[in-house]
Design an enzyme around this catalytic site. Sequence first.
Site, PDB file in Angstrom:
ATOM      1  N   THR A 175     -41.466  34.260  25.235  1.00 29.74           N
ATOM      2  CA  THR A 175     -40.219  33.494  25.361  1.00 29.74           C
ATOM      3  C   THR A 175     -40.298  32.443  26.469  1.00 29.74           C
ATOM      4  OG1 THR A 175     -39.385  35.260  26.758  1.00 29.74           O
ATOM      5  CG2 THR A 175     -38.765  35.327  24.438  1.00 29.74           C
ATOM      6  N   LYS A 227     -43.579  47.916  21.480  1.00 30.93           N
ATOM      7  CA  LYS A 227     -42.933  47.308  22.651  1.00 30.93           C
ATOM      8  C   LYS A 227     -43.887  47.495  23.829  1.00 30.93           C
ATOM      9  CE  LYS A 227     -39.072  46.551  25.499  1.00 30.93           C
ATOM     10  NZ  LYS A 227     -39.424  45.189  25.919  1.00 30.93           N
ATOM     11  N   LEU A 241     -38.188  45.199  30.272  1.00 27.48           N
ATOM     12  CA  LEU A 241     -39.239  46.175  30.013  1.00 27.48           C
ATOM     13  C   LEU A 241     -38.845  47.642  30.123  1.00 27.48           C
ATOM     14  CD1 LEU A 241     -42.303  44.668  31.854  1.00 27.48           C
ATOM     15  CD2 LEU A 241     -42.459  45.991  29.805  1.00 27.48           C
ATOM     16  N   SER A 250     -44.057  41.819  19.638  1.00 29.68           N
ATOM     17  CA  SER A 250     -43.812  43.008  20.453  1.00 29.68           C
ATOM     18  C   SER A 250     -42.346  43.065  20.916  1.00 29.68           C
ATOM     19  CB  SER A 250     -44.737  42.970  21.676  1.00 29.68           C
ATOM     20  OG  SER A 250     -44.361  43.969  22.600  1.00 29.68           O
ATOM     21  N   LYS A 277     -51.536  38.247  25.352  1.00 27.51           N
ATOM     22  CA  LYS A 277     -50.289  37.547  24.999  1.00 27.51           C
ATOM     23  C   LYS A 277     -49.960  36.533  26.087  1.00 27.51           C
ATOM     24  CE  LYS A 277     -45.935  37.805  22.903  1.00 27.51           C
ATOM     25  NZ  LYS A 277     -45.077  38.828  22.319  1.00 27.51           N
ATOM     26  N   CYS A 336     -44.385  38.349  30.399  1.00 27.55           N
ATOM     27  CA  CYS A 336     -42.960  38.700  30.372  1.00 27.55           C
ATOM     28  C   CYS A 336     -42.207  37.848  31.396  1.00 27.55           C
ATOM     29  CB  CYS A 336     -42.746  40.176  30.687  1.00 27.55           C
ATOM     30  SG  CYS A 336     -40.988  40.571  30.771  1.00 27.55           S
ATOM     31  N   GLY A 360     -42.951  32.308  17.241  1.00 28.22           N
ATOM     32  CA  GLY A 360     -41.940  31.494  17.905  1.00 28.22           C
ATOM     33  C   GLY A 360     -41.001  30.904  16.868  1.00 28.22           C
ATOM     34  N   GLY A 361     -39.859  31.546  16.650  1.00 24.76           N
ATOM     35  CA  GLY A 361     -38.811  30.975  15.812  1.00 24.76           C
ATOM     36  C   GLY A 361     -39.074  30.973  14.328  1.00 24.76           C
ATOM     37  N   ILE A 402     -46.193  32.196  21.064  1.00 26.80           N
ATOM     38  CA  ILE A 402     -45.757  32.118  22.438  1.00 26.80           C
ATOM     39  C   ILE A 402     -44.804  33.275  22.744  1.00 26.80           C
ATOM     40  CG2 ILE A 402     -46.008  29.624  22.586  1.00 26.80           C
ATOM     41  CD1 ILE A 402     -43.059  29.256  22.205  1.00 26.80           C
TER      42      ILE A 402
HETATM   43  O1  RRO Z   1     -38.673  43.311  28.094  1.00 27.81           O
HETATM   44  C1  RRO Z   1     -38.474  42.091  28.242  1.00 27.81           C
HETATM   45  O2  RRO Z   1     -37.543  41.647  28.935  1.00 27.81           O
HETATM   46  C2  RRO Z   1     -39.349  41.083  27.630  1.00 27.81           C
HETATM   47  C3  RRO Z   1     -40.724  41.174  27.534  1.00 27.81           C
HETATM   48 BR1  RRO Z   1     -41.686  42.700  28.073  1.00 27.81          BR
HETATM   49  C4  RRO Z   1     -41.462  40.088  27.025  1.00 27.81           C
HETATM   50  O3  RRO Z   1     -42.702  40.076  26.929  1.00 27.81           O
HETATM   51  N1  RRO Z   1     -40.772  38.993  26.629  1.00 27.81           N
HETATM   52  C5  RRO Z   1     -39.431  38.909  26.711  1.00 27.81           C
HETATM   53  O4  RRO Z   1     -38.855  37.885  26.347  1.00 27.81           O
HETATM   54  N2  RRO Z   1     -38.723  39.969  27.204  1.00 27.81           N
END
Ligand code: RRO
Length: 312
Positions: A192, A45, A73, A17, A164, A130, A243-244, A190
């Site tokens: 981040t 997204k 977001l 996403s 997620k 997030c 993841g990577g 995963i």
């Molecule tokens: O938009 C973000 O900053 C963001 C989201 Br929604 C997420 O699920 N994971 C990420 O690393 N950034």
Amino acid sequence: MIEFCGIALAHPIVNGSGTFDAIAARRAFGDALLDEFPFSAFVSKTITLLPRAGNPPPRLWEAQAGLINSIGLPNRGLQGYLEHDLPQLADLPVPLITNVMGSTASEVGQLVEAIDARDEVAAIELNVSCPNVQTGLDIGADPGSLAALLRAVRPLTSKPLIVKLTPNTADVAAVALAAEAAGADAVSLINTLRASALRPDGEGRPWLGGGTGGLSGPAIRCVALAQIGSVARRVAVPIIGMGGVTLGAHALDLLCAGATLVAVGTESFRDPAAGTRIARELKSLQIAGSRRATPAESEPQVQVDVKSADSH
Ligand code: RRO
């Protein structure tokens, strides 16, 4: 063809996403994008109930083997998504998974109900991970809070509900188990890893406008492998692993660890066609692997002479 939560997919590679803007890609590449779409399903997204501007810049930091983002977001909100984005995403040649996030059960419920009403959407992914907003992450890090949220929203949709998960918790498998018990049809992981970057002037101030961010890319692949393995040992629901991943061999590793699908994220920023390449590489590895598992009668069996091999 493979099957995921009752949805038929051409191959196991999807997008993470927020890492591939299909609407912008369609503008850039035209119908060629639809002829060879890089993923077997498209994950949107994250959308929230109300529009969000996102975090102040800078929003990205290139780390040595990855990328720290603090996007925060930004999105048009539910109505904007339904009116502007959904009609364009529905044109894609693959099933659509809509990713939603709310800061209360009531917000998540409204999102889930609205998306449930749309036939264009095959499944819902609930983002409880997030790292870049005040709310949301706490729910995803705590099995009890996540189970309570899912018990409230699960009855609101008959579509597959994917949760997620965050890697920023002590025991990701415990959270996955709670999600499964409360009705999740699948989990994805995963997201981040929480991370910081400092301005290069040596004064210790944060680089990112949002203060901290989330690390993705090759640096987190080994963490993903471990967490996906530990979740797969505890839950029966299918897993979207990510993841990577930059190669078909990495995707194969995540499938071996227990994932059913593999998402490509940061690599798509470098190469928008990465999904197509990784799916192709994965397929040839799987074909080569199945040939090795069932050698043809006609193939000579190689005898390894251990003694002479040792003497070299
Ligand atoms: O938009 C973000 O900053 C963001 C989201 Br929604 C997420 O699920 N994971 C990420 O690393 N950034």
